[in-house]
Structures are given as structure tokens and as C-alpha cells.
Design an enzyme around this catalytic site. Sequence first.
Site, mmCIF file in Angstrom:
data_model
loop_
_atom_site.group_PDB
_atom_site.id
_atom_site.type_symbol
_atom_site.label_atom_id
_atom_site.label_comp_id
_atom_site.label_asym_id
_atom_site.label_seq_id
_atom_site.Cartn_x
_atom_site.Cartn_y
_atom_site.Cartn_z
ATOM 1 N N TYR A 1 -11.532 -29.344 9.267
ATOM 2 C CA TYR A 1 -10.113 -29.157 9.593
ATOM 3 C C TYR A 1 -9.867 -27.663 9.867
ATOM 4 O O TYR A 1 -10.358 -26.798 9.137
ATOM 5 C CB TYR A 1 -9.249 -29.666 8.423
ATOM 6 C CG TYR A 1 -7.831 -29.197 8.502
ATOM 7 C CD1 TYR A 1 -7.022 -29.562 9.580
ATOM 8 C CD2 TYR A 1 -7.294 -28.362 7.539
ATOM 9 C CE1 TYR A 1 -5.720 -29.103 9.671
ATOM 10 C CE2 TYR A 1 -5.988 -27.906 7.622
ATOM 11 C CZ TYR A 1 -5.217 -28.280 8.695
ATOM 12 O OH TYR A 1 -3.931 -27.815 8.801
ATOM 13 N N ASP B 1 -13.112 -33.460 0.700
ATOM 14 C CA ASP B 1 -11.741 -33.607 1.196
ATOM 15 C C ASP B 1 -11.588 -35.069 1.609
ATOM 16 O O ASP B 1 -12.123 -35.502 2.628
ATOM 17 C CB ASP B 1 -11.519 -32.653 2.385
ATOM 18 C CG ASP B 1 -10.101 -32.732 2.936
ATOM 19 O OD1 ASP B 1 -9.440 -33.773 2.745
ATOM 20 O OD2 ASP B 1 -9.668 -31.764 3.590
HETATM 21 C C1 LIG Z 1 -8.320 -33.095 6.357
HETATM 22 C C2 LIG Z 1 -7.239 -32.123 5.985
HETATM 23 N N1 LIG Z 1 -7.404 -31.356 4.891
HETATM 24 C C3 LIG Z 1 -6.457 -30.459 4.500
HETATM 25 C C4 LIG Z 1 -5.293 -30.293 5.228
HETATM 26 C C5 LIG Z 1 -4.272 -29.277 4.795
HETATM 27 O O1 LIG Z 1 -3.195 -29.925 4.201
HETATM 28 P P1 LIG Z 1 -1.713 -29.321 4.112
HETATM 29 O O2 LIG Z 1 -1.179 -29.254 5.502
HETATM 30 O O3 LIG Z 1 -0.999 -30.290 3.216
HETATM 31 O O4 LIG Z 1 -1.825 -27.964 3.504
HETATM 32 C C6 LIG Z 1 -5.082 -31.069 6.374
HETATM 33 C C7 LIG Z 1 -3.843 -30.890 7.170
HETATM 34 O O5 LIG Z 1 -3.741 -31.321 8.308
HETATM 35 C C8 LIG Z 1 -6.078 -32.008 6.757
HETATM 36 O O6 LIG Z 1 -5.930 -32.778 7.853
#
Ligand SMILES: Cc1ncc(COP(=O)(O)O)c(C=O)c1O
Length: 386
Positions: free
Chosen positions: A106, A177
Amino acid sequence: MKAASRAVHAGRELAARSPLAPDISPAAVHVYTDLDDYEAVARGDRPGHYYGRNSNSNRSMLEQAVAELEGAEAGLATASGMAALHVAILALAPRPVTIVATRELYGGTLALLRQDLEPAGYETTFVDMTDLELVRNALDGAGLVLVETITNPLCNLPDVEAIAALARERGVPLLVDNTFATPILFRPLDVGATAVMHSATKYIGGHSDLLAGVVVGSTGAISAARARSVRTGSTLGPFDAWLALRGLRTLDVRMRRHSDNGIALARALRGIPGVAAVYHPCLEGSPSREVALRLMPDGTGGMLAFDLEGGRAAVQRMMSRFRMVTFAASLGGVETTISYPEITSHRGLSPAERAELGVGPGTVRVSAGIEAADDIVADFAHALAN
Ligand SMILES: Cc1ncc(COP(=O)(O)O)c(C=O)c1O
């Protein structure tokens, strides 16, 4: 208890006269009348809350609920997914180490590694996590492995079970994740991961109306993460915690519908002229199909992607013709949305780096919502018709 029931009940005990829906506690601080009592609560020897940055009843319920769903000893909720990722990395690797990370990371995570952790002395090795030989070689001398359960945007599935076994052999902690899969479809701790984090902004919240993150793992790892979150103030507010828990209650039914709609749309897109390729882990011919069927037999959620002939102009044309689907640079909500990785999740990469990951000017990422599958398919068919 099965996950569907756990999603509905996890995180709290109901007694006579309990409100069935939890009250919201916005208090920044709680009153005490006894110094020994305050000390016992502040030390963690007695249950209770004293200051909102340290703990709060709504946050605690969410933390416990996600921990129960993931099969973890403890959980910590934070102000966003990025905050959860940050404290999780620092809890598992408090001093600079080499982090082995998935190549298809990401974009925000990539930025955190490159712009915050690398200047602090961490190093990152990016590997294709679907190639176990590459993972094995990269593990030598590494201090942490970071994997996403389903990659973004082309929806490949690394074999988290095999990666966990390799990491365990070398004594390297594995952080997963699990945002795209959620504990309804996959529980990384069951196959040997050390800790799991979520952007609860996505499926856990489920309604595109909050920002939150959660990290779960052993009591020791989570108390290290919590101490850091308390010191740096990456605290989740009570109302967002309340909303996230409200969303979590329907996670099981939503994930099943997201999964059904995702694969239905992927199959339908394959037959639409102008669609050059479709990426969904369960599609016949997908390189991730075997791993998907083994690790996520109940489905892989609502994420898929496709390549459109005609690049950006064709994507814009499709967007202008949608009657129901919208463009929104997030995912996991009840509505079907599309994102355009070239200017959203992957905008920080050069065209060559994007091309290496298979992301081109015609690549569209879809988050299939929970509408009727026929309506979703019909909207894409209409928007892509000549
Ligand atoms: C796979 C993944 N991990 C982490 C995040 C980060 O999350 P946040 O936007 O809630 O900080 C995202 C956000 O798009 C994501 O798609």
C-alpha cells in the site's frame, strides 16, 4: 462460537440493565476519590479508565472485539490504519532493522518505510511475496517481515502460512496487514503470524464514515505498541471507536456479500469487450487461485482489478457513464467504488515502477460493495458498452 456470532457479541459482557447498544463515553478524564485506587488503575492492576489518551471504554470494546475475532491475546485501536502500522512496526522492531516487505505494498506504507523509518536507520528489502524462494533468501539478517494478505491493486495472495513458517524458522517476527481479508475470511495468527494490523477505516468500519486502525497480537507485543501509542498520542477517539464497533457487528454478513459480488463482477468483466485482463484471486487461471482456495475457502472479499483498453480516456469514459458506481480513493464500504491506482494508491511511483508491478494507465481497482450483484454487473456493462 463461530465468527458470525463473535462479530455480533465480541468485546463486551451484557448484564441486567446494560444498554444493548454501548453508551458513548466522550470523557477525556475520569474522577477518583482514592489515591490508592487511582494508582492501581493507572498501573493496570485494577480495571478502569483514568485519562483518555491511555484508555477509554469504547476503544477498549473495539480492541477486545478485534482481538477476539483474530484469535489474539490483546488489541490496540489507533487513530488510523497508518498509526496502527507505525506502532506495530515499532513494537516488533524497536531498533533499526532490515524489514522485508511485499513489493506490492500500500502506497502509504511504502511512504512510511521510505520517508520515516529509513531516515531513522531501518532498511527495507522489497520482494515478490508470492515467490517463496525470494522470501527465504531475503530473510537472512532481517528483523521483520511485513506482508499484506491480498495485494493492492492486482489482488495476489502471498502464501502467508508458508511465509510464517519461513519467518519462524529464522526467528523473524511476521506482521500481517489483514485489511483486505478481515478476520472473517482469514486469521493470520492461526497460521503463525506474530501480529496483525488493520485499517479499520475499510471493511471493519464498513461504511466509509470513520478513520481507525487496530493492531492485535500477544499481550507483550500489544503492551509495547500501546505504550508507544500513548506516548505519541495516536489515540482513537471514542465516537470513531463506537462507530467502528457498530460496523464490526455486521462484518460477517458484509464480507460474504462482498466476496460473492467481487467474484460475480470479475467473471462478468471477463466477457466485456475492451476489458483486457481481470485480476481476482479466485478466478480460473489466477496465479493465486490455489492459495486462495486453501487459505480463504469462504471467499476473498470485494477487491478486484481490471485493465481497460484505451487507458485513462477509457477509464474516464466509464466513470462518466456509471449510474450507481462511484470513484472514491478508499475501499471496503457498502457502496461499490472504483479507484485509479495511477493517481491514487500508486501515484508516488514512477511509470516504470508501476509497469513493473503490472499497474498501467488502463488499470482500475474495484471495491465491490453489498448491492445486488446484478445491479453492479449491469452498471459496469452499461458504462463499458460501445
Ligand atoms: C492495505 C492498507 N493498509 C493500510 C492503510 C492505511 O489505513 P488508513 O487510511 O486507515 O490510515 C490502507 C489505506 O488505504 C490500506 O489500504
